[in-house]
Design a protein around this motif. Structure first.
Motif, PDB file in Angstrom:
ATOM      1  N   ALA A   1      -6.506   3.987  35.504  1.00 47.26           N
ATOM      2  CA  ALA A   1      -7.655   3.082  35.426  1.00 47.26           C
ATOM      3  C   ALA A   1      -8.945   3.777  35.816  1.00 47.26           C
ATOM      4  N   ASP A   2      -8.846   4.812  36.624  1.00 43.35           N
ATOM      5  CA  ASP A   2     -10.039   5.539  37.058  1.00 43.35           C
ATOM      6  C   ASP A   2     -10.437   6.641  36.081  1.00 43.35           C
ATOM      7  N   GLY A   3      -9.726   6.721  34.960  1.00 45.20           N
ATOM      8  CA  GLY A   3     -10.120   7.683  33.930  1.00 45.20           C
ATOM      9  C   GLY A   3      -9.274   8.931  33.843  1.00 45.20           C
ATOM     10  N   ASN A   4      -8.186   9.008  34.597  1.00 46.81           N
ATOM     11  CA  ASN A   4      -7.305  10.181  34.547  1.00 46.81           C
ATOM     12  C   ASN A   4      -6.229   9.927  33.496  1.00 46.81           C
ATOM     13  N   ALA A   5      -6.399  10.515  32.331  1.00 41.24           N
ATOM     14  CA  ALA A   5      -5.549  10.178  31.192  1.00 41.24           C
ATOM     15  C   ALA A   5      -4.422  11.167  30.954  1.00 41.24           C
ATOM     16  N   THR A   6      -4.395  12.290  31.655  1.00 39.73           N
ATOM     17  CA  THR A   6      -3.343  13.281  31.457  1.00 39.73           C
ATOM     18  C   THR A   6      -2.416  13.305  32.665  1.00 39.73           C
ATOM     19  N   ARG A   7      -1.222  13.863  32.461  1.00 41.61           N
ATOM     20  CA  ARG A   7      -0.262  13.920  33.564  1.00 41.61           C
ATOM     21  C   ARG A   7      -0.801  14.771  34.707  1.00 41.61           C
ATOM     22  N   SER A   8      -1.459  15.870  34.376  1.00 44.36           N
ATOM     23  CA  SER A   8      -2.016  16.714  35.436  1.00 44.36           C
ATOM     24  C   SER A   8      -3.162  16.000  36.143  1.00 44.36           C
TER      25      SER A   8
ATOM     26  N   LEU B   1       2.361   1.096  30.585  1.00 46.80           N
ATOM     27  CA  LEU B   1       1.632   2.335  30.332  1.00 46.80           C
ATOM     28  C   LEU B   1       1.982   2.810  28.929  1.00 46.80           C
ATOM     29  N   ARG B   2       0.984   3.308  28.221  1.00 46.59           N
ATOM     30  CA  ARG B   2       1.189   3.775  26.855  1.00 46.59           C
ATOM     31  C   ARG B   2       0.718   5.215  26.735  1.00 46.59           C
ATOM     32  N   ARG B   3       1.508   6.024  26.069  1.00 46.12           N
ATOM     33  CA  ARG B   3       1.115   7.416  25.829  1.00 46.12           C
ATOM     34  C   ARG B   3       0.703   7.560  24.371  1.00 46.12           C
TER      35      ARG B   3
ATOM     36  N   LYS C   1      -1.999  19.257  18.888  1.00 43.50           N
ATOM     37  CA  LYS C   1      -0.554  19.061  18.960  1.00 43.50           C
ATOM     38  C   LYS C   1      -0.082  19.147  20.409  1.00 43.50           C
ATOM     39  N   ASN C   2       0.943  18.365  20.707  1.00 42.24           N
ATOM     40  CA  ASN C   2       1.568  18.360  22.035  1.00 42.24           C
ATOM     41  C   ASN C   2       0.597  17.948  23.145  1.00 42.24           C
ATOM     42  N   ARG C   3      -0.465  17.245  22.803  1.00 44.38           N
ATOM     43  CA  ARG C   3      -1.374  16.690  23.803  1.00 44.38           C
ATOM     44  C   ARG C   3      -1.366  15.177  23.664  1.00 44.38           C
ATOM     45  N   SER C   4      -1.511  14.509  24.776  1.00 48.01           N
ATOM     46  CA  SER C   4      -1.518  13.050  24.736  1.00 48.01           C
ATOM     47  C   SER C   4      -2.363  12.520  25.881  1.00 48.01           C
ATOM     48  N   ALA C   5      -2.685  11.235  25.773  1.00 47.39           N
ATOM     49  CA  ALA C   5      -3.465  10.557  26.812  1.00 47.39           C
ATOM     50  C   ALA C   5      -2.738   9.277  27.202  1.00 47.39           C
ATOM     51  N   TYR C   6      -2.747   8.989  28.495  1.00 49.74           N
ATOM     52  CA  TYR C   6      -2.108   7.772  28.998  1.00 49.74           C
ATOM     53  C   TYR C   6      -3.156   6.671  29.131  1.00 49.74           C
ATOM     54  N   ARG C   7      -2.744   5.467  28.731  1.00 50.36           N
ATOM     55  CA  ARG C   7      -3.613   4.302  28.857  1.00 50.36           C
ATOM     56  C   ARG C   7      -2.796   3.117  29.355  1.00 50.36           C
TER      57      ARG C   7
ATOM     58  N   GLY D   1      -8.051   3.987   1.924  1.00 51.65           N
ATOM     59  CA  GLY D   1      -6.596   4.088   1.992  1.00 51.65           C
ATOM     60  C   GLY D   1      -6.056   3.355   3.196  1.00 51.65           C
ATOM     61  N   LEU D   2      -4.752   3.135   3.205  1.00 49.10           N
ATOM     62  CA  LEU D   2      -4.100   2.440   4.312  1.00 49.10           C
ATOM     63  C   LEU D   2      -3.765   3.437   5.419  1.00 49.10           C
ATOM     64  N   PRO D   3      -4.242   3.207   6.648  1.00 47.42           N
ATOM     65  CA  PRO D   3      -3.968   4.159   7.735  1.00 47.42           C
ATOM     66  C   PRO D   3      -2.492   4.185   8.114  1.00 47.42           C
ATOM     67  N   THR D   4      -2.013   5.343   8.455  1.00 40.36           N
ATOM     68  CA  THR D   4      -0.696   5.470   9.076  1.00 40.36           C
ATOM     69  C   THR D   4      -0.818   5.663  10.582  1.00 40.36           C
ATOM     70  N   THR D   5      -1.969   6.154  11.024  1.00 41.62           N
ATOM     71  CA  THR D   5      -2.224   6.381  12.445  1.00 41.62           C
ATOM     72  C   THR D   5      -3.704   6.147  12.725  1.00 41.62           C
ATOM     73  N   VAL D   6      -3.978   5.487  13.832  1.00 39.04           N
ATOM     74  CA  VAL D   6      -5.342   5.407  14.351  1.00 39.04           C
ATOM     75  C   VAL D   6      -5.269   5.827  15.815  1.00 39.04           C
ATOM     76  N   ALA D   7      -5.919   6.907  16.152  1.00 33.07           N
ATOM     77  CA  ALA D   7      -5.797   7.459  17.500  1.00 33.07           C
ATOM     78  C   ALA D   7      -7.127   8.058  17.933  1.00 33.07           C
ATOM     79  N   SER D   8      -7.201   8.367  19.196  1.00 33.18           N
ATOM     80  CA  SER D   8      -8.334   9.137  19.717  1.00 33.18           C
ATOM     81  C   SER D   8      -7.926  10.604  19.772  1.00 33.18           C
ATOM     82  N   GLY D   9      -8.872  11.450  20.083  1.00 37.98           N
ATOM     83  CA  GLY D   9      -8.538  12.861  20.164  1.00 37.98           C
ATOM     84  C   GLY D   9      -9.714  13.695  20.597  1.00 37.98           C
ATOM     85  N   VAL D  10      -9.462  14.986  20.739  1.00 35.37           N
ATOM     86  CA  VAL D  10     -10.486  15.936  21.166  1.00 35.37           C
ATOM     87  C   VAL D  10     -10.554  17.063  20.141  1.00 35.37           C
ATOM     88  N   VAL D  11     -11.760  17.317  19.648  1.00 38.95           N
ATOM     89  CA  VAL D  11     -11.978  18.368  18.646  1.00 38.95           C
ATOM     90  C   VAL D  11     -12.655  19.560  19.316  1.00 38.95           C
ATOM     91  N   PRO D  12     -12.043  20.744  19.292  1.00 39.02           N
ATOM     92  CA  PRO D  12     -12.663  21.916  19.908  1.00 39.02           C
ATOM     93  C   PRO D  12     -13.852  22.424  19.087  1.00 39.02           C
TER      94      PRO D  12
END
Length: 482
Positions: free
Chosen positions: A261-268, A294-296, A303-309, A374-385
């Motif tokens: 809830a305080d904004g820490n979305a990763t396991r670390s 909790l949702r990941r 790839k292999n990155r996720s955020a918890y909400r 088109g019809l979405p298969t996924t709607v997600a957030s993410g980080v672009v380098p």
């Protein structure tokens, strides 16, 4: 009955199936979502048998079950089952002449008192067993302990492969929640949903019909309901966690939720917030996922990155607003003072992330697919380098569709701002992000649209740009609920 047409239809098909052979179904969902209401209605409509289990010793539960079934079936002599094998066979005997729904509500209570029950049911529902093949009993096991119910049909569980129905009763969708609460103002609907979510029991059973009248009443409503120790809603956030048997250390689990809830979305990030090693919080995170609090979410671009909400709005509100001030809130007359000091935190830590999630839900489940091409298969957030600038850019919405060419199509990227009037700078940022994604080559960006989603609106320059361009979408609060 409100907005349970899909669930009712599934139950109706299950219990009215006239084919020989007893069948088993599993119904789950968190408390106060209307499971018992649905199942009781099914039993009444089809002339079935309903048994609500309680926390009790196995012998007492078996005795209560015997008495209840005696009252329902009215046999020549009262039932006195020696064990659950006899009880289950008596249930199967109910369906010799016609399909008969039998509901065992709060099944986890029975299984905790007698862990052999799933195995007993496995044996009773054996494919070639005469008691099963000659019966049309439709047995429905229901429970609110999400971790237990989730394991009931998983992997090597005894009932794996025995169930013909697995029904999850979810909270109301954010649009249906607004209709259920009788709220027509989208700005008020978003704020209310950020506090109580879509649980049907809250407005009438918990709050006795007390809903916010308008935006001017919202602050007073929060003070007299969610922050009021005299209402059942006040402690609901704590009880939702305590009701789960797998939660052995509620304080640790609440701390994990507070970290998110305080904004820490990763396991670390969660581990650092709690000053623990990541391995120490792996189990609490897994349990919180299993029970649906909790949702990941996988990162759309890495790839292999996720955020918890936090998946339940009331829990996010409790963890972000109430828990830090719990001692003060328990004292009479402190709610207004606490809320006045917490409103900014509510907007930034609760309402902002909640608005972003509603925007993702809108894009996935409600928006016209023609908006995206088109019809979405996924709607997600993410980080672009951004290698050249040695930085990265957060994307609130990435709308993705599968493609036959091998590369998924990036239908749209969007930025969601709850408190900001969006302008040309937000558009330029999205244009830059789109170019970065295109350069990386992982997605087909030939038709990628840009979306600005705002809770307060858009300035004239951005509105003019949207009128002149086909690849720019402006989405306001009214669009989320239209």
């Amino acid at each position: 009955m409100f907005d349970r047409e899909v669930e009712w239809a599934a139950l109706d098909r299950f219990v009215s199936d006239d084919r020989p052979g007893a069948t088993l179904g599993v119904v789950s969902g968190r408390r106060r979502q209307g499971k018992t209401f649905l199942l009781d209605a099914v039993v009444r409509a089809a002339g079935g048998f309903y048994f609500g289990a309680t926390e009790a010793a196995d012998a007492e539960s078996l005795r209560r079950f015997s008495d209840s079934l005696t009252r329902y079936a009215n046999p020549p002599s009262a039932y006195h089952f020696a064990d659950w094998f006899e009880a289950v066979d008596a249930v199967l005997a109910l369906g010799r002449e016609r399909p008969v729904p039998v509901v065992v509500d709060e099944f986890p209570y029975l299984a905790r008192a007698n862990p052999e029950l799933p195995s007993i049911l496995q044996q009773a529902f054996g494919p070639l067993r005469p008691e099963r093949t000659g019966s049309r009993t439709r047995l429905l096991l229901c429970g609110s302990a999400m971790s237990f119910m989730g394991r009931l049909l998983s992997g090597g569980a005894p009932l794996r492969g025995r169930a013909g129905l697995e029904l999850l009763v979810p909270p109301l969708d954010y649009r249906m929640a607004a209709e259920f609460w009788g709220i027509t103002d989208p700005a008020l609907a978003v704020r209310t949903h950020a506090v109580v979510g879509g649980t049907p029991a809250y407005p009438n059973e918990f709050l006795r019909g007390d809903t916010p009248r308008d935006l001017d009443d919202f602050d007073d409503w929060v003070v007299r309901t969610a922050l009021n120790p005299q209402t059942p809603l006040f402690r609901e956030g704590r009880y939702l966690l305590a009701e789960e048997a797998d939660v052995r250390d509620p304080a640790l689990y609440l701390s994990v939720l507070s970290a998110v809830a305080d904004g820490n979305a990763t396991r670390s990030g969660i581990a650092g917030y709690l000053e623990r090693k990541a391995v120490d919080i792996a189990h609490p995170i897994q349990v919180l996922e299993d029970i649906g609090l909790l949702r990941r979410d996988a990162d759309a671009f890495r790839k292999n990155r996720s955020a918890y909400r936090i998946a339940e709005p009331l829990i996010a509100f409790y963890a972000g607003i109430m828990r830090p001030m719990w001692d003060q809130l328990q004292r009479p007359g402190m709610a207004e003072r606490v809320w006045k000091a917490s409103r900014h935190r509510f907007s930034s830590k609760v309402l902002g992330p909640h608005f972003e999630q509603l925007c993702r839900d809108w894009a996935m489940y409600h928006a016209d697919p023609d908006l995206f091409g088109g019809l979405p298969t996924t709607v997600a957030s993410g980080v672009v380098p951004d290698p050249a600038a040695r930085t990265s850019h957060e994307v609130d919405l990435a709308v993705i569709a599968a493609s036959d060419t091998g590369r998924p199509r990036l239908l749209a990227i969007g930025e969601a701002k709850w408190q900001d009037t969006m302008g040309r700078a937000h558009l330029e940022r999205l244009e830059h992000i789109r170019s970065l994604v295109a350069a990386a080559g992982r997605f087909d960006t030939s038709g990628t649209r840009l979306m600005c989603l705002s809770g307060t609106g858009f300035n004239d320059r951005l509105a003019r740009a949207a009128a002149e361009r086909d690849d720019l979408l402006l989405v306001g609060l009214a669009d989320l609920y239209a």
